[in-house]
Motif scaffolding. Sequence first.
Motif, PDB file in Angstrom:
ATOM      1  N   ALA A   1       0.867  -1.244   0.011  1.00 15.25           N
ATOM      2  CA  ALA A   1      -0.146   0.085  -0.071  1.00 15.25           C
ATOM      3  C   ALA A   1       0.742   1.036   0.103  1.00 15.25           C
ATOM      4  O   ALA A   1       0.644   2.205  -0.641  1.00 15.25           O
ATOM      5  N   VAL A   2       1.814   1.232   0.894  1.00 12.56           N
ATOM      6  CA  VAL A   2       2.639   2.513   0.930  1.00 12.56           C
ATOM      7  C   VAL A   2       3.599   2.519  -0.321  1.00 12.56           C
ATOM      8  O   VAL A   2       3.783   3.742  -0.724  1.00 12.56           O
ATOM      9  N   ASP A   3       3.938   1.463  -0.625  1.00 17.23           N
ATOM     10  CA  ASP A   3       4.685   1.559  -2.169  1.00 17.23           C
ATOM     11  C   ASP A   3       3.629   2.014  -3.300  1.00 17.23           C
ATOM     12  O   ASP A   3       4.305   3.272  -3.959  1.00 17.23           O
ATOM     13  N   TYR A   4       2.450   1.830  -3.264  1.00 17.51           N
ATOM     14  CA  TYR A   4       1.547   2.338  -4.341  1.00 17.51           C
ATOM     15  C   TYR A   4       1.222   3.917  -4.045  1.00 17.51           C
ATOM     16  O   TYR A   4       1.371   4.810  -4.730  1.00 17.51           O
ATOM     17  N   LEU A   5       1.245   4.141  -2.820  1.00 18.61           N
ATOM     18  CA  LEU A   5       1.012   5.827  -2.578  1.00 18.61           C
ATOM     19  C   LEU A   5       2.377   6.321  -2.849  1.00 18.61           C
ATOM     20  O   LEU A   5       2.161   7.657  -3.459  1.00 18.61           O
ATOM     21  N   GLY A   6       3.278   5.911  -2.539  1.00 23.18           N
ATOM     22  CA  GLY A   6       4.542   6.572  -2.779  1.00 23.18           C
ATOM     23  C   GLY A   6       4.932   6.824  -4.360  1.00 23.18           C
ATOM     24  O   GLY A   6       5.558   7.701  -4.754  1.00 23.18           O
ATOM     25  N   HIS A   7       4.372   5.745  -5.092  1.00 24.54           N
ATOM     26  CA  HIS A   7       4.703   5.973  -6.548  1.00 24.54           C
ATOM     27  C   HIS A   7       3.813   6.962  -6.910  1.00 24.54           C
ATOM     28  O   HIS A   7       4.291   7.784  -7.920  1.00 24.54           O
ATOM     29  N   ILE A   8       2.499   7.377  -6.577  1.00 17.89           N
ATOM     30  CA  ILE A   8       1.604   8.306  -7.278  1.00 17.89           C
ATOM     31  C   ILE A   8       2.167   9.557  -6.526  1.00 17.89           C
ATOM     32  O   ILE A   8       2.419  10.697  -7.215  1.00 17.89           O
ATOM     33  N   GLY A   9       2.828   9.604  -5.340  1.00 19.27           N
ATOM     34  CA  GLY A   9       3.348  10.776  -4.728  1.00 19.27           C
ATOM     35  C   GLY A   9       2.621  11.694  -3.915  1.00 19.27           C
ATOM     36  O   GLY A   9       1.281  11.921  -4.020  1.00 19.27           O
ATOM     37  N   MET A  10       3.039  11.542  -2.544  1.00 16.50           N
ATOM     38  CA  MET A  10       2.079  12.174  -1.336  1.00 16.50           C
ATOM     39  C   MET A  10       1.916  13.548  -1.744  1.00 16.50           C
ATOM     40  O   MET A  10       0.732  14.076  -1.358  1.00 16.50           O
ATOM     41  N   GLU A  11       2.758  14.461  -2.322  1.00 18.93           N
ATOM     42  CA  GLU A  11       2.522  15.861  -2.564  1.00 18.93           C
ATOM     43  C   GLU A  11       1.203  15.970  -3.542  1.00 18.93           C
ATOM     44  O   GLU A  11       0.542  16.724  -3.414  1.00 18.93           O
ATOM     45  N   ALA A  12       1.325  15.075  -4.578  1.00 18.88           N
ATOM     46  CA  ALA A  12       0.495  15.008  -5.484  1.00 18.88           C
ATOM     47  C   ALA A  12      -1.047  14.771  -5.157  1.00 18.88           C
ATOM     48  O   ALA A  12      -2.222  15.206  -5.239  1.00 18.88           O
ATOM     49  N   ILE A  13      -1.031  13.596  -4.112  1.00 15.93           N
ATOM     50  CA  ILE A  13      -2.377  13.128  -3.155  1.00 15.93           C
ATOM     51  C   ILE A  13      -2.840  14.528  -2.586  1.00 15.93           C
ATOM     52  O   ILE A  13      -3.870  14.517  -2.424  1.00 15.93           O
ATOM     53  N   HIS A  14      -1.950  14.843  -1.784  1.00 16.50           N
ATOM     54  CA  HIS A  14      -2.335  16.122  -1.081  1.00 16.50           C
ATOM     55  C   HIS A  14      -2.984  17.057  -1.848  1.00 16.50           C
ATOM     56  O   HIS A  14      -4.078  17.822  -1.411  1.00 16.50           O
ATOM     57  N   ASP A  15      -2.346  17.471  -3.001  1.00 17.65           N
ATOM     58  CA  ASP A  15      -2.832  18.584  -3.788  1.00 17.65           C
ATOM     59  C   ASP A  15      -4.483  18.008  -4.226  1.00 17.65           C
ATOM     60  O   ASP A  15      -5.410  18.871  -4.489  1.00 17.65           O
ATOM     61  N   HIS A  16      -4.741  17.040  -4.635  1.00 15.81           N
ATOM     62  CA  HIS A  16      -5.762  16.370  -5.072  1.00 15.81           C
ATOM     63  C   HIS A  16      -7.008  16.331  -3.923  1.00 15.81           C
ATOM     64  O   HIS A  16      -7.723  17.066  -4.080  1.00 15.81           O
ATOM     65  N   GLU A  17      -6.323  16.148  -2.657  1.00 22.33           N
ATOM     66  CA  GLU A  17      -7.285  16.184  -1.590  1.00 22.33           C
ATOM     67  C   GLU A  17      -7.657  17.607  -1.185  1.00 22.33           C
ATOM     68  O   GLU A  17      -8.878  18.007  -1.060  1.00 22.33           O
ATOM     69  N   LYS A  18      -6.799  18.561  -1.403  1.00 24.96           N
ATOM     70  CA  LYS A  18      -7.098  20.049  -1.166  1.00 24.96           C
ATOM     71  C   LYS A  18      -8.339  20.487  -2.338  1.00 24.96           C
ATOM     72  O   LYS A  18      -9.102  21.255  -1.892  1.00 24.96           O
TER      73      LYS A  18
END
Length: 418
Positions: free
Chosen positions: A297-314
């Motif tokens: 799971a953390v591999d998957y999230l890391g591949h997408i990028g947590m900065e990008a996920i945070h921007d999406h959430e905002k």
Amino acid sequence: MEGLLPELDVIRKDFPILERVLDNGQSLVYLDSANTSQKPQVVIDTMVDHLERHNANISRAMHQLGAESTEAFEAARDKVTAFIGAPSRDEVIFTKNATESLNLVANTLAWATGDLAIGEGDEVVITEMEHHSNIVPWQMLTQRKGATLTWFGLTDEGRLDLSNIDELINERTKVVSLTWVSNMLGTINPVAEIARRAHEVGAIVVVDASQAVPQLPVDVTASGADLLVFTGHKVVGPTGIGVLWGKRAVLDALPPFHGGGEMIETVRMDVSTYAGIPHKFEAGTPPIVEAIGLGAAVDYLGHIGMEAIHDHEKAITAYALEGLATLPGLTVLGPLDATQRGGAISFELEGVHPHDIAQVLDSRGVAVRAGHHCAKPAHARFGVQSSTRMSSYLYTTPAEIDALVEGLEYTRSYFKLS
């Protein structure tokens, strides 16, 4: 929409459940990710593969399957270590969830000696917005040890009231424990700022990062935490697996939590000695396949990028707040600035009970949570017994937010609200 993940359609295809058609014929609109996130196919496949091809107990079996299982389990620890920026893999301890991690900390502090010992006259500081799992263990600790539990209050906007921080965190304070991101209000707290004050008086800082790790880039050292916990099922991982990270000096000073196999160095009938960290805190057979799933799971999230996920959430949160603001009689609990909050939005709709709202939305395929969200004190602060909560994640689309708003408009008409 600016900020959305550029390959959102591709990402959604990674989550098979999002294709689900419910019993009422409605397509699933899943807006309950703060409760538990959905799982990508790679996590499902990784866990199935381990059970089908490599299943064995770890650190015990002297055969090929045992070696493969141990290697996969410890590789998961390495992945989590890198994901949260931990200085050492030995500082990452697997538990069954964040609740167990917090209880481990509170109980071992109750048994601790030396500088970590807690007794009469000492104080533990929490906040009014905590999940029950970061309230009840500290109540139990202070009651047992004759210490005092104090807490930060909340402003009307749903932020921590830090106006009395120097008085609240004082020379009697031994522990400050707080959430990084509120599961009810969505508030992102200034954990590093609070940690600096706590360290000035010699207190240790415990951070509940269960809602932060899924959606923010997390560096445990930069956070200022001495101990930090999160749970696997909110980071697209499985249930039954949690993480406790701690500074080596603190973990070394704490006594074991559970006694049994693996956590020992040697056992005699009259006395035992204990293994070093992390094994000192991992008694018995651990959640092996769950830990391996968490690694995927953390591999998957890391591949997408947590900065990008945070921007999406905002971006999605801002869109949701705009949509909810169009509904008469609806009040959002917590900050209204999407840059200052996470993806969980709790709200009231005047004249309709949250359970009724959730049922009407469910009839339209929209899954939200209704109740007190294990945050009764925060609800009491705002004079409500319960609320409805929508929560987005990396797979949430603007169209799903539109479905929520339309469902709430239908709810207003269904209950004949003016």
